[in-house]
Design an enzyme around this catalytic site. Structure first.
Site, PDB file in Angstrom:
ATOM      1  CG  ASN A   1      -6.635  -2.454  -0.537  1.00  0.00           C
ATOM      2  OD1 ASN A   1      -5.678  -1.706  -0.397  1.00  0.00           O
ATOM      3  ND2 ASN A   1      -6.840  -3.502   0.248  1.00  0.00           N
TER       4      ASN A   1
ATOM      5  CB  SER B   1      -0.943   0.012   1.204  1.00  0.00           C
ATOM      6  OG  SER B   1      -2.045  -0.813   0.949  1.00  0.00           O
TER       7      SER B   1
END
Length: 377
Positions: free
Chosen positions: A191, A84
């Site tokens: 996400n 991430s």
């Protein structure tokens, strides 16, 4: 993207679903010679290996001081999947595009991706690009979908590790679920937000989002170890194996999950880098080398994270305070068998980046406290 192990890895949002089982034993290898002022940090790395992480690598910069430490099965110059941390790269590109007048972050998602965010209560006409970047959109995270987890993180991974996923496929998985909340009323890490951000970049520029990252960040900063792999499954050299457990069953062995098709993560978590490049990137970003002043203020304008008074989330970047009061800016990230951390002080003078090559155990918190809140002599 990463599994939840500490409050920090919650924000990494995992594409690596770490599943608890017996730890993988690994012999500790010699580290780079430890300087007196990094002894605590080195001990923190070794503690992770002693607790079952196969290997850890960390690098720090503090003024003229440069230090690299390793423990377990790692090399000081290892490449690794950053998960991430990719989100900070994507958010930076969108802020640059806004500075150029090519997009307004308060545009609705539907302005750029008409009809894409629709279904089961999702409505891209009511969500802004800014809300994607600070995770206040309420959009369901596709990595929370049980069937996706089974195929990508669970026992089916070995049969599907090379499958290719289109960004729209990932978004459509999310659209099959209800939103987490009404846009702008709360905060939840998703996400899907950053898959959509990558799609917006492509719509604005007319090119793959990875090209924008390369041309606007990687090349100008000379990040030679950093790449946007797309569908390429391999890792550049040097690198160490990444290990994960694919079942919660007791005694489940750890397997090498280094090779995979990173399209499962796309602009939410696919980038490969190393500890040196990540520090260069975050130091440049926090000191204003990549953004004009107005966009820099937007980057670091944070929203509250429910239940975490010492943390806040900006546009693809996180603010946190350690036990000693030191304020850090950066991001954490995880993807199969790889957990990463990259942080820098607000003045850009002291930074750390690290990676643990395990997807079921380990934390960066001990190293952060050791490096930035060292014990007094």
């Amino acid at each position: 993207m990463s599994a939840v192990r500490t409050t920090r890895t919650v924000l990494a949002a995992a594409l690596a679903a770490g599943i608890t089982a017996t730890v993988l034993a690994a012999p500790a290898l010699a580290a780079t010679p430890v300087r007196a002022d990094h002894t605590a940090t080195q001990r923190a790395l070794q503690a992770e290996v002693d607790a079952g992480v196969p290997g850890v690598v960390a690098q720090t910069r503090d003024g003229a001081d440069r230090w690299t430490g390793t423990a377990g099965q790692r090399g000081g110059n290892d490449h690794f999947r950053v998960g991430s941390i990719t989100k900070t790269f994507a958010a930076t590109v969108l802020l640059q595009l806004q500075a150029e007048g090519r997009i307004d972050l308060d545009d609705t998602v539907d302005t750029w991706l008409p009809g894409v965010v629709r279904g089961n209560g999702h409505d891209g006409r009511r969500i802004t690009v800014r809300q994607l970047l600070n995770h206040t959109s309420g959009i369901y995270s596709y990595t929370s979908d049980p069937a996706f987890q089974q195929r990508v993180f669970g026992p089916e991974f070995l049969q599907h590790r090379y499958d290719s996923w289109a960004p729209r496929q990932l978004v459509d998985i999310a659209m099959a679920h209800q939103p987490d909340f009404t846009p702008g009323t709360s905060w939840t890490y998703s996400n899907t937000n950053y898959v959509l951000a990558g799609m917006v970049i492509e719509k604005v520029t007319g090119r793959p989002y990875g090209k924008a990252v390369e041309n606007r960040i990687i090349k100008p900063l000379k990040l030679r170890a950093t790449s946007v792999p797309g569908n390429r499954p391999g890792m550049p050299s040097p690198s160490s194996p990444a290990y994960a457990k694919l079942s919660p069953a007791p005694g489940e062995p750890a397997v090498d999950v280094s090779r995979l098709n990173p399209s499962i993560a796309y602009s939410a978590g696919e980038i490969i880098s190393d500890a040196a490049d990540l520090q260069t990137f975050y130091r440049a970003l926090i000191t204003g080398r990549l953004l004009p002043k107005a966009e820099q203020r937007e980057l670091t304008t944070t929203v509250a994270i429910p239940g975490h008074t010492d943390e806040g989330y900006g546009l693809g970047i996180m603010k946190r305070k350690l036990s000693c009061g030191t304020e850090l800016w950066g991001h954490s990230g995880g993807i199969h068998g790889s957990t990463s951390e990259a942080v820098v002080t607000k003045d850009g003078k002291h930074s750390l980046a690290m990676n643990l090559n395990a997807g079921w155990t380990g934390s960066s918190q001990g190293a952060l406290e050791a490096e930035f809140c060292p014990p007094k002599a």
